[in-house]
Design an enzyme around this catalytic site. Structure first.
Site, PDB file in Angstrom:
ATOM      1  CB  ALA A  66      -0.913  -0.002   1.218  1.00 26.54           C
ATOM      2  N   GLY A 112      -0.530  -5.252   0.974  1.00 30.93           N
ATOM      3  CA  GLY A 112      -1.791  -5.181   0.248  1.00 30.93           C
ATOM      4  C   GLY A 112      -1.745  -5.866  -1.099  1.00 30.93           C
ATOM      5  CD  GLU A 115      -3.779  -7.435   3.318  1.00 31.50           C
ATOM      6  OE1 GLU A 115      -4.418  -7.656   4.355  1.00 31.50           O
ATOM      7  OE2 GLU A 115      -3.318  -6.313   3.018  1.00 31.50           O
ATOM      8  CD  GLU A 135       0.770  -6.032   5.819  1.00 32.16           C
ATOM      9  OE1 GLU A 135       0.037  -5.946   4.829  1.00 32.16           O
ATOM     10  OE2 GLU A 135       1.473  -7.046   6.063  1.00 32.16           O
TER      11      GLU A 135
END
Length: 260
Positions: A66, A112, A115, A135
Site C-alpha cells: 500500500a 496489500g 492480500e 506490516e
C-alpha cells in the site's frame, strides 16, 4: 471508462486489468483502490466479461504494498475506515465476484499486494516472485483480509509465521504451501493465466458463479456451506445453461453456453 492507475482491455471475453504505477512498484493508493472497485462492478455487470486477469505493470512487481504515505498520520478511527472500505469495496468484492479473477503475480506481492492476490480465485506466480506480509515492521498487521485469507489458504501455523516474522517467501515455497496454484517462468506467466481462464470460459457462466459462492461458503464460519451448496446446486436447474449442458452431453456434442 478511463482510469488513471489501471490499464484495462476486454479481449475474447477476458477483462485484462493491469495496475499501472510501475515507478511506485504498483503500490495501492486511494485512487487505485477506487478504480479497482469500479473494475469489479464493471466485470460483474458486463455479460461479455467471463473472467478477469489481474497483473501489475513492469517486471518488478505485481503490487509491492500500500502507499504508506497516505495513512502515515491516521488515528484509530481512520484506520478502521481504511480497512473497512478497502475490504468491502475491493478485496471482498473480488472474492465474491460472480466472475473468476486470476492473479498473474509478476514480481513482488507484498502487504496489500499479496492480500489482493489472495482475494482472487486463482493465483499464478512467475519464478522470480516474492510474497509476504511485512506490516508488523510498520507496527501494523494486515488490514485487507490478509490474516484471514492467508490462514485459510496455508493454515494457522504457516500464516502466523509469515505475518509475525514479516519474511518474504519464494514463489516455489508459495506453491508448496498452497498459496499459489502454479509457478512458471516469467515468459509463460500471462499465457498460463490465460490458459486457466480459457478452460473456465468454456463452462457454464452461471455454474461458475454458483461454484464461487459455494466454495467461498466453505471457508466462511458464519454460514452453513452445505446449505449454500444445496441452494446454489438447485438454482442451476432453473438455468438455460443446465438444459444446454445436459442436451449436449446426451447428444455427444460440445455445449454452447449463453450464461442464461
Amino acid at each position: 471508462m478511463e482510469y488513471q492507475n489501471l490499464h484495462t482491455e476486454l479481449k475474447d471475453n477476458t477483462l485484462y486489468v493491469t495496475i499501472n504505477r510501475p515507478l511506485k512498484l504498483n503500490a495501492l493508493n486511494r485512487q487505485t483502490l477506487q478504480e479497482l472497485a469500479a473494475v469489479v462492478t464493471y466485470a460483474n455487470e458486463t455479460r461479455e466479461v467471463l473472467g478477469v486477469l489481474l497483473t501489475g505493470a513492469g517486471e518488478k512487481a505485481f503490487v509491492a504494498g500500500a502507499d504508506i504515505s497516505e495513512f502515515a498520520d491516521f488515528d484509530i478511527e481512520q484506520g478502521a475506515q481504511l480497512a473497512r472500505d478497502g475490504q468491502n469495496n475491493v478485496f471482498n468484492a473480488i472474492e465474491s465476484s460472480s466472475k473468476p479473477f486470476v492473479a498473474a503475480i509478476n514480481g513482488f506481492a507484498l502487504g496489500g499486494g499479496l492480500e489482493l492476490a489472495m482475494a482472487c480465485h486463482l493465483r499464478v506466480a512467475s519464478e522470480n516472485a516474492k510474497l509476504g506480509l511485512p506490516e508488523v515492521t510498520l507496527g501494523l498487521i494486515p488490514g485487507y483480509g490478509g490474516t484471514q485469507r492467508l490462514t485459510k489458504l496455508v493454515g494457522k501455523g504457516r500464516a502466523f509465521e509469515m505475518i509475525a516474522t514479516a519474511d518474504m517467501i519464494s514463489a516455489e515455497k508459495a506453491e508448496k504451501i498452497g498459496l499459489v496454484n502454479y509457478v512458471v517462468p516469467a515468459s509463460e506467466l500471462i499465457g498460463t493465466a490465460e490458459g486457466l481462464l480459457s478452460k473456465i470460459k468454456q463452462r457454464a457462466p452461471q455454474a461458475i458463479a454458483a461454484a464461487i459462492t459455494a466454495t467461498n461458503a466453505a471457508v466462511d464460519a458464519a454460514t452453513n456451506g452445505y446449505d449454500i451448496e444445496i441452494k446454489a446446486f438447485a438454482d442451476c436447474f432453473g438455468t438455460a445453461d443446465f438444459k444446454e449442458g445436459v442436451s449436449a452431453f446426451l447428444e455427444k456434442r460440445k455445449p454452447s453456453f449463453t450464461g442464461s
